[in-house]
Design an enzyme around this catalytic site. Structure first.
Site, mmCIF file in Angstrom:
data_model
loop_
_atom_site.group_PDB
_atom_site.id
_atom_site.type_symbol
_atom_site.label_atom_id
_atom_site.label_comp_id
_atom_site.label_asym_id
_atom_site.label_seq_id
_atom_site.Cartn_x
_atom_site.Cartn_y
_atom_site.Cartn_z
ATOM 1 N N GLU A 190 58.916 -7.150 -20.169
ATOM 2 C CA GLU A 190 58.329 -6.586 -18.952
ATOM 3 C C GLU A 190 57.775 -7.739 -18.134
ATOM 4 O O GLU A 190 56.844 -8.428 -18.570
ATOM 5 C CB GLU A 190 57.193 -5.610 -19.267
ATOM 6 C CG GLU A 190 56.565 -5.047 -17.994
ATOM 7 C CD GLU A 190 55.318 -4.206 -18.235
ATOM 8 O OE1 GLU A 190 55.131 -3.221 -17.512
ATOM 9 O OE2 GLU A 190 54.531 -4.548 -19.143
ATOM 10 N N PHE A 191 58.361 -7.982 -16.971
ATOM 11 C CA PHE A 191 57.826 -8.999 -16.072
ATOM 12 C C PHE A 191 56.669 -8.389 -15.289
ATOM 13 O O PHE A 191 56.868 -7.497 -14.461
ATOM 14 C CB PHE A 191 58.900 -9.491 -15.099
ATOM 15 C CG PHE A 191 59.906 -10.428 -15.703
ATOM 16 C CD1 PHE A 191 59.543 -11.721 -16.055
ATOM 17 C CD2 PHE A 191 61.214 -10.029 -15.921
ATOM 18 C CE1 PHE A 191 60.469 -12.598 -16.614
ATOM 19 C CE2 PHE A 191 62.154 -10.886 -16.477
ATOM 20 C CZ PHE A 191 61.781 -12.176 -16.826
ATOM 21 N N ARG A 192 55.451 -8.884 -15.564
ATOM 22 C CA ARG A 192 54.280 -8.434 -14.817
ATOM 23 C C ARG A 192 54.179 -9.276 -13.548
ATOM 24 O O ARG A 192 53.462 -10.272 -13.477
ATOM 25 C CB ARG A 192 53.028 -8.539 -15.689
ATOM 26 C CG ARG A 192 52.898 -7.418 -16.718
ATOM 27 C CD ARG A 192 52.666 -6.051 -16.051
ATOM 28 N NE ARG A 192 51.484 -6.067 -15.194
ATOM 29 C CZ ARG A 192 50.250 -5.798 -15.611
ATOM 30 N NH1 ARG A 192 50.040 -5.442 -16.870
ATOM 31 N NH2 ARG A 192 49.233 -5.847 -14.780
ATOM 32 N N ARG A 230 52.102 -4.097 -10.795
ATOM 33 C CA ARG A 230 51.030 -3.105 -10.941
ATOM 34 C C ARG A 230 49.981 -3.241 -9.837
ATOM 35 O O ARG A 230 49.410 -4.312 -9.620
ATOM 36 C CB ARG A 230 50.369 -3.250 -12.312
ATOM 37 C CG ARG A 230 49.318 -2.205 -12.621
ATOM 38 C CD ARG A 230 49.892 -0.814 -12.822
ATOM 39 N NE ARG A 230 50.738 -0.741 -14.013
ATOM 40 C CZ ARG A 230 51.966 -0.213 -13.988
ATOM 41 N NH1 ARG A 230 52.489 0.255 -12.859
ATOM 42 N NH2 ARG A 230 52.672 -0.164 -15.105
ATOM 43 N N HIS A 243 47.987 5.662 -16.029
ATOM 44 C CA HIS A 243 47.068 4.941 -16.916
ATOM 45 C C HIS A 243 45.664 5.528 -16.844
ATOM 46 O O HIS A 243 45.191 5.896 -15.775
ATOM 47 C CB HIS A 243 46.998 3.458 -16.525
ATOM 48 C CG HIS A 243 48.322 2.759 -16.593
ATOM 49 N ND1 HIS A 243 49.255 2.886 -15.598
ATOM 50 C CD2 HIS A 243 48.856 1.946 -17.541
ATOM 51 C CE1 HIS A 243 50.327 2.177 -15.933
ATOM 52 N NE2 HIS A 243 50.110 1.604 -17.095
ATOM 53 N N LYS A 246 55.922 7.708 -18.319
ATOM 54 C CA LYS A 246 55.125 6.776 -19.125
ATOM 55 C C LYS A 246 53.649 7.096 -18.934
ATOM 56 O O LYS A 246 53.205 7.329 -17.806
ATOM 57 C CB LYS A 246 55.391 5.326 -18.700
ATOM 58 C CG LYS A 246 54.511 4.322 -19.452
ATOM 59 C CD LYS A 246 54.608 2.923 -18.862
ATOM 60 C CE LYS A 246 53.552 2.018 -19.468
ATOM 61 N NZ LYS A 246 53.465 0.714 -18.800
ATOM 62 N N ARG A 306 51.633 2.585 -31.330
ATOM 63 C CA ARG A 306 52.542 1.465 -31.079
ATOM 64 C C ARG A 306 53.478 1.248 -32.268
ATOM 65 O O ARG A 306 54.629 0.865 -32.105
ATOM 66 C CB ARG A 306 51.741 0.194 -30.783
ATOM 67 C CG ARG A 306 50.855 0.307 -29.549
ATOM 68 C CD ARG A 306 50.048 -0.962 -29.345
ATOM 69 N NE ARG A 306 49.143 -0.866 -28.205
ATOM 70 C CZ ARG A 306 49.465 -1.072 -26.938
ATOM 71 N NH1 ARG A 306 50.712 -1.350 -26.623
ATOM 72 N NH2 ARG A 306 48.565 -0.991 -25.974
ATOM 73 N N SER A 358 49.015 -7.942 -23.140
ATOM 74 C CA SER A 358 48.750 -7.499 -21.767
ATOM 75 C C SER A 358 47.875 -6.254 -21.725
ATOM 76 O O SER A 358 47.505 -5.782 -20.659
ATOM 77 C CB SER A 358 50.071 -7.217 -21.031
ATOM 78 O OG SER A 358 50.743 -6.123 -21.617
ATOM 79 N N GLN A 378 47.443 -4.148 -28.328
ATOM 80 C CA GLN A 378 48.854 -4.532 -28.461
ATOM 81 C C GLN A 378 49.051 -5.354 -29.732
ATOM 82 O O GLN A 378 48.288 -6.259 -30.020
ATOM 83 C CB GLN A 378 49.271 -5.349 -27.238
ATOM 84 C CG GLN A 378 50.657 -5.046 -26.735
ATOM 85 C CD GLN A 378 50.847 -5.574 -25.329
ATOM 86 O OE1 GLN A 378 50.835 -6.779 -25.124
ATOM 87 N NE2 GLN A 378 51.004 -4.686 -24.370
#
Length: 218
Positions: free
Chosen positions: A29-31, A56, A116, A142, A180, A200, A204
């Protein structure tokens, strides 16, 4: 799939991190919101890699400080270049515009609609409402919510099972770690894991540890 976030501030570092991450994960995932500067050409390069392109918004816990218009145009460019996935918030008023653009441009990009809550995990009825709204807009729903208890974890796993194959669900924090680890078995399309020291989100799991655990539980 195991997805590894790329959280570098520099584009060259991000591309190098992605190459390294793909030795362990299936996708990155490229933030993009964490990058100091990003161009359309950079988005083209990112789109060549199996990835989620995420920019984001600050109002959803991200770091994007430029205009919303620029953010949408960069996401459209990712779609134009057939990025595997783009992520856009449920609360973003222009999310349908991205879906329309994808459909009209015959792109293969799948659109993730995300939600979120960094403080709590809402009641299951509220989460179902969120997921249903997301699936009416995009391809994949998501949600990432903060899990404070086993009950919260069970809610999240329950919804993964209910919407198996079209959901990504995450319990943030220590109590949510089980979501997870078990997510893939319960129907989540992917689970997020980090390269060492590069998480991130809270809770995690390190990708090497996650792979060891998944191997043990078969």
């Amino acid at each position: 799939m195991i997805c590894i976030p790329v959280i570098d501030e520099n584009v060259c570092d991000a591309i190098n991190s992605a190459k390294e991450a793909l030795k362990y994960g299936d996708i990155v995932e490229f933030r993009v919101d964490l990058l100091k500067d990003v161009t359309f050409e950079d988005i083209e390069e990112f789109s060549k890699v199996p990835s989620i392109i995420t920019i984001r918004a600050e109002w959803e816990g991200g770091n994007w400080k430029k205009s919303d218009n620029e953010r949408i145009e960069l996401l459209k460019h990712a779609i134009k270049n057939n990025a595997k996935f783009v992520d856009i918030e449920l609360k973003e008023e222009r999310n349908l515009e991205l879906v329309k653009y994808r459909n009209e441009s015959n792109s293969n990009t799948k659109i993730i609609i995300s939600y979120h809550d960094f403080e709590k995990t809402p009641e299951i009825d509220e989460l179902i409402e969120v997921v249903e709204k997301e699936l009416k807009i995009g391809d994949i729903a998501k949600f990432a919510t903060f899990a404070h208890s086993k009950e919260d974890t069970l809610k999240i796993l329950n919804l993964m099972n209910k919407y198996a194959g079209k959901i990504i669900a995450i319990g943030m924090g220590e109590s949510g770690k089980l979501t997870r680890i078990l997510g893939l078995d319960f129907g989540s399309i992917l689970t997020f894991a980090s390269m060492e020291g590069k998480a991130s989100a809270p809770g995690q799991v390190d990708v090497k540890k996650l792979k060891e655990i998944l191997k043990l539980i078969g």
